[in-house]
Structure formats: C-alpha cells, structure tokens
Design an enzyme around this catalytic site. Sequence first.
Site, PDB file in Angstrom:
ATOM      1  N   ASP A  62       0.870  -1.172   0.000  1.00 29.72           N
ATOM      2  CA  ASP A  62       0.000   0.000   0.000  1.00 29.72           C
ATOM      3  C   ASP A  62       0.908   1.224   0.000  1.00 29.72           C
ATOM      4  OD1 ASP A  62      -2.347   1.686   0.552  1.00 29.72           O
ATOM      5  OD2 ASP A  62      -1.483   1.863   2.552  1.00 29.72           O
ATOM      6  N   ASP A  64      -0.174   5.107   0.769  1.00 28.82           N
ATOM      7  CA  ASP A  64      -0.388   6.172   1.747  1.00 28.82           C
ATOM      8  C   ASP A  64      -0.179   5.690   3.176  1.00 28.82           C
ATOM      9  OD1 ASP A  64      -1.069   7.636  -0.451  1.00 28.82           O
ATOM     10  OD2 ASP A  64      -3.221   7.663  -0.051  1.00 28.82           O
TER      11      ASP A  64
END
Length: 309
Positions: A62, A64
């Site tokens: 991922d 962010d």
Amino acid sequence: MALPAWLTPRRRNATARSVLAGEAAAEAARKQEQEQATAEPAGTPEPEFPVAGDVHAAAFFDLDNTVMQGAALFHFGRGLYKRKFFRKRELTRFAWQQTYFRLAGSENADHMHDARESALSIVKGHRVSELMAIGEEIYDEYMAGRIWPGTRALAQAHLDAGQKVWLVTAAPVETATIIARRLGLTGALGTVAESVGGVYTGRLVGEPLHGPAKAEAVRALSAAEGLDLDRCAAYSDSANDIPMLSLVGYPYAINPDSRLRTHAREMGWRLRDYRKGRKAAKVGIPAAAGVGALAGGAVAAAAVQRRRR
C-alpha cells in the site's frame, strides 16, 4: 538433591531453601533464554524473509502512510495548487478532507468520494502527458522526502532477493507509477482516470482501487505472473486492506491504524511502526502537522481561510 544427615534441622531448612532458590533461578534463566531465542533480536535486519531466488513470490505495498507519510493525492494536490491549477477555496476543502483522513485513522467512504471528485474536477480537461510531467516535479518537491526509510528497506529486501515489488493504491495510477519508478520498484496498480485522446474527462474507469478491489487486483496480477500467494508478502497501514493482507502468506501491518493493529495481533501478523510521536496525530491538526503527518503549509492555509469567514 539429598541433604547430608549431619546437618541440623535449621541448617537443613536453610540449605533446602537455597537449593530451591538456585533451581528456580536456573529455570528462570533457561526460560528467558528460550524466549530470547524465539523473539526478534533488535538488530536483526528486516524482514526475516524473503527467500532469495524464489521467482514465485512477490511483494505488494500500500502507498499512503505505508510507503509514504500522508496521502499521495494530497501531496499531488499541493503541487497543482502551487502551479495555479485551482483556487485557495478548493485547496481548503482538499486539505480538510485529507486532514480528516489522517486524524480519523481510517478512510470514511463519504470523504473518500469527496476527495476523489475534487481530484477529478481538478485534472479534467488537462492532458495526461502534462500531468505526468508535472507529477515528476511534484515527487521531487513534496514526496521524495516523505518516504519511510523502514518500509523502503523492506521493499529493497524483496528486490535484492530477485522478487517483483508492486505498489497497490487508490491513488491515481499515473502518480503511483511515478513513485514506483523513482523507488526502483517493479510497477504500480492504481485508480485509473478516464482519458479520451490523451485528455482527462473527469471520470473514472470503474471505481477507485480501494479495499476489496485491491485484493482482486493482487489476485489477478498474481495469476498472470504465475505467483504463489502463500509465498508472497503484503504491507499496509489500514484495516481497509485486510482483504489484501489476508491473501498472502506474509502479511505485515505497517504504521497500523487501531483496527488493523488489533486484527494483526489477533491473527499473529507482524507489525512495524516507523512513526514518531504517534499520539500527536490524535491531538489535533497543529500537532499532526508538526510531526509531518500533513503538509503544514496547506493545513495552515485551510486554517487562515476558516478564520476569514
């Protein structure tokens, strides 16, 4: 241990207690040694895997708050604002949406929708090539210094082992691709904005790559690449990515929100937290901005705008 018969009862009792204390101390030492042997040594490089040369394994990260501090879309918005793509009022709204995302510690569906619509309205009518070129500049200005070194080391370990490493993010695929290339990663899976003749229409192709959609993307890519998901790793900070993390044999919770931290502990997943001053994010906007959780300038602009009303 048998005690000599010539000892007085008092001395026999004292000796027996000494023997018991010694045996207890020895047992405690052995137990501590065993616990240390099974625990992670502080100086052990991260991670303990991957296995070099395992071509059927890969890693999915991922973006962010996992690879990079804050939201990539927000940093991209800052760069566009600097280039006068939109007005301060829009920046205020955009900053507030990202502030809520950071302080809440999770992605609210309504706020996600609003942030998406804001971003799409900003790029509508612009050429893809133009935004890609600007994205390269914005990475240097706002993103390069916000990469978590610990997570970067994890990704590099997979690369050094000869494995492919992919970003999997709800951020625009163009932005994610720039970040992946700059970090030397294999590539990126991201949200696709529609374009016609190389110009953005202001609409998406499908939906944002978020939550269960990430898991489906990883599953599809793994099938196409001939990967064994049981030998793959995934890394995220958000409980929204539990579907993706649950797919692989090596799930990691990185800088986890409270829901993911609880779930990871229940499941026995590994956790890594590279943040400093985690409590500051729960205090308020100034504290969060102070530790770099949000872009301070944009948050300050939002506060000024509110005071003027």
